[in-house]
Design a protein around this motif. Structure first.
Motif, short mmCIF file in Angstrom:
data_model
loop_
_atom_site.label_atom_id
_atom_site.label_comp_id
_atom_site.label_asym_id
_atom_site.label_seq_id
_atom_site.Cartn_x
_atom_site.Cartn_y
_atom_site.Cartn_z
N CYS A 666 0.85 -1.18 0.00
CA CYS A 666 0.00 0.00 0.00
C CYS A 666 0.89 1.23 0.00
CB CYS A 666 -0.90 0.03 1.23
SG CYS A 666 -2.03 -1.36 1.36
N THR A 667 0.50 2.23 -0.77
CA THR A 667 1.22 3.51 -0.76
C THR A 667 0.23 4.62 -0.46
OG1 THR A 667 0.88 3.84 -3.13
CG2 THR A 667 2.90 2.71 -2.47
N ALA A 668 0.75 5.70 0.13
CA ALA A 668 -0.14 6.79 0.54
C ALA A 668 0.43 8.14 0.13
CB ALA A 668 -0.36 6.75 2.04
N THR A 669 -0.49 9.06 -0.21
CA THR A 669 -0.14 10.47 -0.40
C THR A 669 -1.06 11.28 0.51
OG1 THR A 669 -1.77 10.82 -2.15
CG2 THR A 669 0.39 10.00 -2.83
N GLU A 670 -1.02 12.59 0.40
CA GLU A 670 -1.90 13.41 1.23
C GLU A 670 -3.37 13.21 0.88
OE1 GLU A 670 -0.96 17.52 1.29
OE2 GLU A 670 1.03 17.24 2.13
N ASP A 671 -3.64 12.74 -0.33
CA ASP A 671 -5.03 12.61 -0.77
C ASP A 671 -5.50 11.17 -0.95
OD1 ASP A 671 -5.30 15.45 -1.04
OD2 ASP A 671 -4.12 15.29 -2.88
N ASP A 672 -4.58 10.27 -1.22
CA ASP A 672 -4.99 8.92 -1.62
C ASP A 672 -4.22 7.84 -0.89
OD1 ASP A 672 -6.61 10.00 -3.79
OD2 ASP A 672 -4.70 10.42 -4.77
N VAL A 673 -4.84 6.66 -0.85
CA VAL A 673 -4.16 5.43 -0.45
C VAL A 673 -4.39 4.41 -1.55
CG1 VAL A 673 -4.15 3.49 1.16
CG2 VAL A 673 -4.26 5.82 2.04
N ASP A 674 -3.31 3.89 -2.12
CA ASP A 674 -3.39 2.91 -3.20
C ASP A 674 -3.01 1.54 -2.69
OD1 ASP A 674 -4.11 4.87 -4.99
OD2 ASP A 674 -2.06 5.28 -5.63
N VAL A 675 -3.81 0.54 -3.05
CA VAL A 675 -3.57 -0.84 -2.64
C VAL A 675 -3.18 -1.64 -3.88
CG1 VAL A 675 -4.58 -2.91 -1.62
CG2 VAL A 675 -5.26 -0.65 -0.79
N PHE A 676 -2.03 -2.31 -3.82
CA PHE A 676 -1.52 -3.10 -4.94
C PHE A 676 -1.85 -4.57 -4.69
CE2 PHE A 676 0.73 0.78 -4.90
CZ PHE A 676 1.33 1.00 -6.13
N MET A 677 -2.58 -5.19 -5.62
CA MET A 677 -2.86 -6.62 -5.47
C MET A 677 -3.34 -7.24 -6.78
SD MET A 677 -6.53 -6.87 -3.49
CE MET A 677 -6.65 -8.60 -3.84
N SER A 678 -2.94 -8.47 -7.01
CA SER A 678 -3.41 -9.30 -8.13
C SER A 678 -3.28 -8.62 -9.48
CB SER A 678 -4.88 -9.69 -7.90
OG SER A 678 -5.04 -10.33 -6.66
N GLY A 679 -2.26 -7.77 -9.63
CA GLY A 679 -2.03 -7.12 -10.92
C GLY A 679 -2.68 -5.78 -11.08
#
Length: 1046
Positions: A666-679
């Motif tokens: 998972c990566t985060a910025t001030e506005d978003d959280v992105d979850v990396f999975m299954s491509g």
């Protein structure tokens, strides 16, 4: 409705001006004078039209020319109900009995002499200085009954391409008894030596014998009554918009007049009724009258009902019967069973439009084209030019070979499609301008045979296996194998049944091609036509949706699988104050409407090393937005900023839990959280529960203003996504049509004008409001054409487009939408400037059209969009219905002319995020080349071999999430030059950016106000554009100077 009908009548009714009347009189006089100059007793032989005489098999056709018994103008002109734009006058020439023998009704002698008589008239008309040209045509597409079109030398602006149709008649020429339905008058037609009846042939001669009487009957019942004339005009306008019923085997202006005449004779309509009332009564009669089952019979004065024994032969022979007063001739002998079914369907649909559509259905009934291209789900053309099998048994026996071939193709396709098809329409319109009938009938195969197919349901149309008869049923199984040949196979099914079957294996995303494969197989097998001569309009636009050779929608299964896993894991998270209560995907990819749904990226895997692959990997990945809601709580802060910060805190904690519990990156910025999975990369967003409760209240509530803008947008997007998801479940073809529509919008550089959600709503409208069509589109191309026509023909200035997907809107809601629309238009009028909300799209979640079209397209953008849509719709219509299978022509639907812009920026293709999505690389050979730039080395859309070296984590960090250099470039241009020019671009994969100037002050004024001489020089502006896009911009071209504003 009444006002619109009056305006329509003014528009289409021909004004019998002195100039037009003089033109008709002069032309008719010129024809009469020319005929008078033909020498009496001129010997006419078969040599005048040797090919025609040979092909219809006639003999003993010599005669001496005699003047016609009478020459009279008739048809719509005589009844003063002609309809623009196709203006012509029927001129009836009564053939003299002296030219015929009493048995010339046999073996096409009458038809041969009829043609030869016209050949002589044509020869002399071509010598007349008052006639510009003379051409052949046919009477209702019947090749053995040609007629002449005479174009006057003098042309009138109000009636361009006006001509006179010279139609021979044969009043009292033969004994009517010799032409009854049971007689054989074509001796070559026999079965095992037994002569067969020739009802069609006999009717063809009787038609000429009773033509003038039929015209007189119509005049007697309809002339002098204004309302009848207006109703006739309305019926013709209605029928002409429906090309599938306005043809040789169904309806024409004459038959419409006959039906009106019958209703008048039966006192079902009268002159006290309004035109629209007569129109409605006529359509109701066509659609549902029980009289059609026994036939319509005009009665002579004092005559009682027609005896059953006289009626039965007609009903046994013809599907539709309309007998003249003598009961000796069926005026509707050409109408086919399928044509009449289609006619009744169209009449019933029109009555539904009158009841259910806005303004009494005026637009749907009179202004909307219901042609082959937009009506049928699948169209195909058979090129049968030079195919001798068509006329192997003769060109003309009882019926003509082309009509018999229509029936043959219909029978084959009906058997091949079985229950997949609801309606199959086969028409072969043989007549074309400039044909030389004298040389024979083989020229009549030049036009392609046209087939239209309406599917019964997509589930049936996309079915992979067709189950035939049981193996035990030997006779039926044998017939099945005879029909299907090698395609038939014996199969055991899950229920233990053993039966014959055919299998059409295909990928899910190619199921729309199954009907094409079936028809191709059947026609090639049974008609011996080659695949090259069969043009199926089904997959010509698929190229625009492919990524390489595959449709990326094929990866949707893995995407939904990944989403399901993510949803379960989010629901299992325990170490956050408020549990996740719901998860809703809001990206178009989840509802199958993304033009390019993402493929799983090999680097975005939960665990493991970087995979070894020979395939080049993309250096970027597009995140997919997912909205989550948390359990309710009263402890949320009240301040907007604090709410947003609290959301981010929750998202960070969720990301941490996912990482700790399942090892998900998972990566985060001030506005978003992105979850990396299954491509895939999922971008999480939280909808604030207090915001949700407020948004659900009335729009006018003051509390709504307290809801954060982020929550409003998120809620609206979630509502939109839910509705579109539901619609996609109801209409399987909806998503492919949306994808085509989005691709078209983007390819013509309208990405900044029309957002994706607006396109989805526009396409949704054509599925929800299918009238005047029988059903929502069931094919990609038909749906796409209806979308283009909606864009180009809808009255955006004075009408709101309401998309009610779930039938949620009440009468009060519709009134509120109407009020909002009027307020928006009033505000625009007061400002007296370019209307920003020119397209008013209202939904249950957005009654004020604020979500998707509040700021764009403005009125000038919409005007441009409408013009492009109209041009594309016209081109697509031609491609579907005319003999044209050039792939370049189909590509032109997505090729945008760059010379329509004031300046053009060409980009380095290898710096675009997805260079493989470029449909057509852009080049420009005009204008002034003002800037050129080299490509940057800091970004490459594909990972180079050196980028894959290093540890797994190092390689994964090189993956760029949500990086789009084109979007960044456009944003920079809009920030810096928003008052100078408008930017047009393709967000899906275009390498060209268009520029149109806004206001431009003169240099003098520019120096005074800005103090910089070069500030307002367009060339300098474009050079500055090149600097802004340095490393990304390949070339900048200056095409048109701006208009100076003082």
């Amino acid at each position: 409705m009444d006002l619109k009908v009056r305006e329509l009548l003014k528009e289409v009714r021909l004004n019998y001006s002195p100039a037009f009347t003089k033109l008709v009189d002069d032309t008719v006089t010129a024809i009469k004078d020319t005929i008078d100059k033909i020498p009496e007793d001129l010997l006419v032989t078969a040599d005048e039209a040797s090919g025609f005489v040979r092909d219809i098999g006639a003999d003993k056709v010599e005669f001496k020319f005699k003047k016609p018994k009478s020459i009279n103008a008739g048809g719509s002109y005589a009844m003063q109900c002609m309809v623009k734009p196709d203006i012509n006058v029927d001129l009836f020439i009564q053939l003299p009995t002296e030219c015929f023998h009493e048995k010339d009704y046999l073996n096409h002698r009458y038809h041969a002499k009829r043609c030869l008589y016209l050949c002589i008239i044509k020869k002399y008309l071509k010598l007349s200085s008052l006639v510009r040209k003379v051409e052949w045509s046919t009477l209702q597409n019947e090749a053995r009954k040609p007629l002449l079109l005479a174009y006057p030398a003098m042309e009138l602006v109000e009636v361009p391409e006006f001509f006179v149709r010279i139609i021979p008649t044969a009043k009292s020429l033969f004994d009517i008894k010799k032409l009854n339905l049971k007689r054989n008058n074509v001796r070559a037609l026999n079965h095992g030596g037994i002569p067969q009846a020739t009802p069609k042939y006999n009717s063809s001669i009787l038609e000429d014998m009773f033509l003038e009487d039929s015209e007189e009957l119509n005049r007697k019942n309809l002339s002098g009554k204004k309302e009848f004339g207006e109703a006739s005009i309305l019926l013709k306008v209605w029928a002409r918009q429906r090309s599938s019923i306005y043809g040789h085997d169904c309806l024409n202006g004459f038959i419409l007049s006959v039906i009106l005449s019958y209703l008048a004779s039966q006192n079902k309509i009268n002159a006290s009724m309004k035109a629209m009332e007569i129109f409605r009564v006529t359509l109701s009669f066509i659609a549902s009258s029980e009289l059609w089952s026994r036939g319509l019979y005009f009665k002579q004065e004092g005559q009682k009902a027609i005896p059953k024994e006289e009626r039965m032969p007609y009903k046994d022979t013809f599907p539709v019967v309309i007998c003249n007063p003598s009961a000796a001739f069926n005026l509707a002998f050409r109408i086919s069973r399928i044509g009449f079914i289609e006619l009744q369907d169209e009449a019933a649909l029109t009555l539904t439009c009158l009841e259910k559509c806005r303004d009494g259905g005026f637009e749907e009934i009179f202004m909307t084209k219901v042609d082959y291209a937009s009506k049928y789900d699948y169209c195909m053309r058979l090129n049968l030019k030079g195919k001798s099998e068509v006329h192997a048994s003769g060109f003309c026996m009882d019926d003509e070979c082309w009509r018999l071939y229509e029936q043959k193709v219909h029978t084959l396709l009906n058997q091949g499609f079985s229950d997949r098809a609801k309606m199959i329409r086969v028409t072969w319109r043989n007549t074309f301008s400039g044909c030389s009938i004298e040389n024979g009938l083989s020229i009549f195969d030049r036009e392609p045979l046209l087939v239209g197919v309406s599917v019964s349901s997509l589930e049936k149309a996309f079915r992979v296996v067709d189950i035939g008869p049981d193996a035990e049923n030997k006779n039926e199984a044998l017939k099945f194998r005879m029909f299907w040949g090698e395609k038939a196979e014996l199969r055991r099914f899950k229920d233990g049944k053993i039966a014959e079957s055919t299998v059409w294996e295909s990928e899910q995303w190619t199921r729309h091609l199954i009907l094409k494969r079936i028809s191709e197989y059947v026609l090639v097998r049974h008609l011996s036509v080659t695949k090259e001569n069969i043009v199926h309009v089904v997959d010509q636009l698929d190229f625009s949706l492919l990524h390489g050779v595959n449709d990326p929608v094929s990866f949707s299964g893995s995407l939904l699988g990944a989403l399901e896993v993510l949803t379960k894991r989010l629901g299992l998270i325990q170490d956050i104050p408020l549990k996740v209560s719901s998860v809703q995907p809001i990206d178009p990819a989840f509802r199958f409407t993304s033009v390019f749904p993402p493929e799983p990226h090999p680097l975005v895997i939960d665990k493991g090393d970087v995979p070894r692959t020979h395939k080049l990997l993309s250096s970027r990945i597009q995140p997919l937005e997912v909205m989550i809601q948390l359990e309710g709580s009263g402890n949320w802060p009240m301040d907007d900023l604090a709410i947003e910060k609290t959301k981010i805190a929750f998202l960070l904690k969720i990301g941490e839990s996912l990482q700790n519990s399942w090892g998900m990156k998972c990566t985060a910025t001030e506005d978003d959280v992105d979850v990396f999975m299954s491509g895939y990369v999922f971008r999480l967003r939280i909808l604030h529960e207090r915001g949700l409760s407020l948004v659900k209240r009335e729009i006018g509530s003051d509390q709504v203003k307290q809801v954060t803008s982020a929550d409003k947008k998120l809620f609206v997007r979630s509502q939109h996504s839910s509705m579109i998801n539901g619609l996609q479940g109801r209409y399987l073809i909806y998503a492919p049509v949306v994808r085509l529509a989005k691709r078209w919008v983007a390819s013509h550089l309208f990405s900044a004008c029309l957002v994706e959600e607006a396109v989805e709503l526009l396409v949704a409208y054509i599925f929800l409001k299918s009238l005047p069509f029988n059903n929502a589109p069931c094919s990609r191309i038909t749906g796409f054409l209806r979308f283009l026509r909606l864009l180009s023909e809808y009255d955006w200035t004075f009408s709101t487009l309401i998309v009610d997907i779930n039938d949620d809107l009440s009468i009060n809601d519709v009134k509120e939408i109407s009020d909002n629309f009027m307020l928006s238009r009033k505000a625009s009028e007061e400002k007296k400037q370019n209307v920003s909300a020119a397209m008013f799209l209202a939904t249950a979640y957005d009654k004020a059209s604020e979500a998707w079209t509040r700021f764009s397209p403005n009125s000038s953008d919409l005007k441009r969009l409408v013009a492009y849509a109209r041009s594309s719709a016209n081109l697509l219509t031609k491609l579907i219905s005319q003999e044209q299978n050039d792939s370049y022509k189909w590509e032109c639907l997505f090729r945008t002319p760059l010379n329509n812009y004031d300046a053009v920026i060409l980009l380095h293709r290898d710096k675009l995020p997805y260079p493989q999505r470029i449909l057509f690389p852009s080049e420009l050979n005009q204008g002034k080349h003002v800037a050129r730039g080299n490509a940057s080395k800091s970004f490459h859309p594909l990972m180079l071999p050196r980028d894959l070296k290093g540890s797994s984590e190092e390689v994964k960090k090189k993956l760029l999430v949500d990086f789009d250099p084109l979007r960044c470039f456009v944003e920079d241009l809009e920030n810096e030059f928003s008052s100078t020019f408008k930017v047009w671009y393709d967000s899906l994969g275009g390498d060209a950016v268009g520029i149109t100037w806004k206001s431009f002050s003169s240099k003098k004024r520019g120096r005074e106000e800005a103090g910089e001489e070069g500030k307002e020089d367009p060339v300098d502006v474009l050079k500055a554009v090149g600097e802004v896009g340095k490393g990304f911009v390949r070339s900048v071209y200056f095409l048109k100077a701006p208009r100076l504003m003082n």
